[in-house]
Design a protein around this motif. Structure first.
Motif, short mmCIF file in Angstrom:
data_model
loop_
_atom_site.label_atom_id
_atom_site.label_comp_id
_atom_site.label_asym_id
_atom_site.label_seq_id
_atom_site.Cartn_x
_atom_site.Cartn_y
_atom_site.Cartn_z
N UNK A 10 44.60 1.51 -81.10
CA UNK A 10 44.48 0.95 -79.75
C UNK A 10 44.71 2.04 -78.71
N UNK A 11 45.71 2.87 -78.94
CA UNK A 11 45.99 3.97 -78.02
C UNK A 11 44.79 4.92 -77.92
N UNK A 12 44.17 5.21 -79.06
CA UNK A 12 43.00 6.10 -79.06
C UNK A 12 41.83 5.48 -78.29
N UNK A 13 41.62 4.20 -78.48
CA UNK A 13 40.50 3.53 -77.82
C UNK A 13 40.64 3.56 -76.30
N UNK A 14 41.81 3.17 -75.80
CA UNK A 14 41.96 3.11 -74.34
C UNK A 14 41.92 4.52 -73.75
N UNK A 15 42.40 5.50 -74.48
CA UNK A 15 42.37 6.88 -73.99
C UNK A 15 40.92 7.38 -73.88
N UNK A 16 40.11 7.08 -74.87
CA UNK A 16 38.71 7.51 -74.85
C UNK A 16 37.94 6.80 -73.74
N UNK A 17 38.20 5.51 -73.57
CA UNK A 17 37.54 4.76 -72.50
C UNK A 17 37.88 5.36 -71.14
N UNK A 18 39.14 5.67 -70.94
CA UNK A 18 39.57 6.28 -69.67
C UNK A 18 38.95 7.66 -69.48
N UNK A 19 39.02 8.49 -70.52
CA UNK A 19 38.53 9.87 -70.41
C UNK A 19 37.04 9.92 -70.10
N UNK A 20 36.29 8.96 -70.63
CA UNK A 20 34.85 8.94 -70.40
C UNK A 20 34.53 8.76 -68.92
N UNK A 21 35.35 7.97 -68.23
CA UNK A 21 35.07 7.66 -66.82
C UNK A 21 35.89 8.51 -65.86
N UNK A 22 36.68 9.42 -66.38
CA UNK A 22 37.59 10.18 -65.51
C UNK A 22 36.82 11.05 -64.51
N UNK A 35 30.27 6.59 -80.82
CA UNK A 35 29.92 7.99 -80.99
C UNK A 35 31.12 8.90 -80.74
N UNK A 36 31.86 8.60 -79.69
CA UNK A 36 33.02 9.43 -79.33
C UNK A 36 34.13 9.35 -80.37
N UNK A 37 34.28 8.18 -80.98
CA UNK A 37 35.35 8.00 -81.95
C UNK A 37 34.91 8.27 -83.38
N UNK A 38 33.60 8.40 -83.58
CA UNK A 38 33.07 8.67 -84.91
C UNK A 38 33.23 7.49 -85.85
N UNK A 39 33.02 6.27 -85.31
CA UNK A 39 33.14 5.07 -86.14
C UNK A 39 31.88 4.23 -86.00
N UNK A 40 31.75 3.22 -86.83
CA UNK A 40 30.58 2.35 -86.81
C UNK A 40 30.63 1.41 -85.61
N UNK A 41 29.46 1.00 -85.14
CA UNK A 41 29.39 0.07 -84.01
C UNK A 41 30.13 -1.24 -84.30
N UNK A 42 30.06 -1.68 -85.56
CA UNK A 42 30.75 -2.92 -85.92
C UNK A 42 32.26 -2.78 -85.77
N UNK A 43 32.79 -1.62 -86.09
CA UNK A 43 34.23 -1.37 -85.93
C UNK A 43 34.63 -1.41 -84.45
N UNK A 44 33.77 -0.85 -83.59
CA UNK A 44 34.03 -0.87 -82.15
C UNK A 44 34.03 -2.30 -81.63
#
Length: 237
Positions: A10-22, A35-44
């Motif tokens: 959860x911490x990684x997800x919110x950090x990546x979301x924030x960093x993308x729009x910073x 793509x940023x997290x290197x995981x499948x779309x279903x996991x996201x």
């Protein structure tokens, strides 16, 4: 009732979301997040539902993902941790700036809030990390420099490098080899013919040199004009 500690995912997800729009206003999509997290779309999709249930994001099917004020606060806390650790690794442990991201990714989940605040004090409460990204203050304040991508600037524009994207370690190694670093004075000279490289003068008068930069490199460099003033915002606003 005791509040549960967010998982590292959860911490990684919110950090990546924030960093993308910073450094831009466009929100992130599920595909871009995967793509940023290197995981499948279903996991996201599954994690975004969990984030929404916890009040950390706003999301409707087939739309972009945005953080709630609660999500922003958690993201800023993680960004602060990550960038302080990166700064410590470079300043005190001799890491190069292309090595610190992955190391900080591991450490940021393992240390306590007390450790982070003592680390900040030891470092002198720095305002930016080794790549020029702002380090949020403990109260959630972020001082954003007024800067633009080099590739977007007109010929003759002058300023200094205030931020270098850390997305590509190979690009960081290239810049280090070319002795292109934060706070270097720059002047955009123009393009070589037929869509060629962007020619940039780097360095102070008397020691400056012209370098040819590919678009990928120019897109990773953010330039601050001395006449501009940094902005300031608070978590959740």
């Amino acid at each position: 009732m005791k509040t549960s500690t967010p998982s590292s995912s959860i911490e990684d997800y919110v950090k990546v979301i924030y960093s993308f729009t910073e450094w831009q206003d466009k929100p992130i999509t599920s595909t871009q997040l995967a793509q940023r997290l290197g995981v499948a779309n279903s996991s996201v999709s599954e994690m975004v539902r969990k984030l929404k249930d916890q009040g950390l994001v706003l999301h409707k099917p087939y739309s972009a993902i945005t953080l709630t004020p609660q999500g922003v606060r958690l993201a800023l806390s993680m960004v602060r941790r990550h960038r302080l650790i990166e700064t410590y690794l470079v300043k005190d442990l001799g890491y190069s700036w292309d090595e610190v991201h992955d190391e900080a990714e591991q450490l940021e989940h393992a240390v306590s809030d007390t450790f982070i605040e003592r680390l900040a004090a030891r470092l002198g409460n720095p305002s930016r990390d080794p790549h020029g990204d702002p380090i949020p203050a403990a109260d959630g304040t972020v001082r954003m420099p007024s800067a633009h991508r080099m590739i977007e600037l007109d010929d003759g524009h002058t300023g200094r490098i205030t931020r270098i994207s850390d997305e590509n370690p190979e690009l960081l190694r290239y810049l280090a080899a070319e002795k292109i670093s934060l706070d270097a004075d720059v002047e955009v000279r123009g393009r070589k013919p037929f869509g060629g490289a962007l020619v940039v003068r780097i360095g102070s008068p008397g020691t400056s040199r012209d370098v040819d930069l590919a678009d990928e490199v120019a897109s990773a460099l953010w330039i601050h004009s001395d006449s501009a003033h940094p902005g300031c915002r608070m978590a959740g606003l």
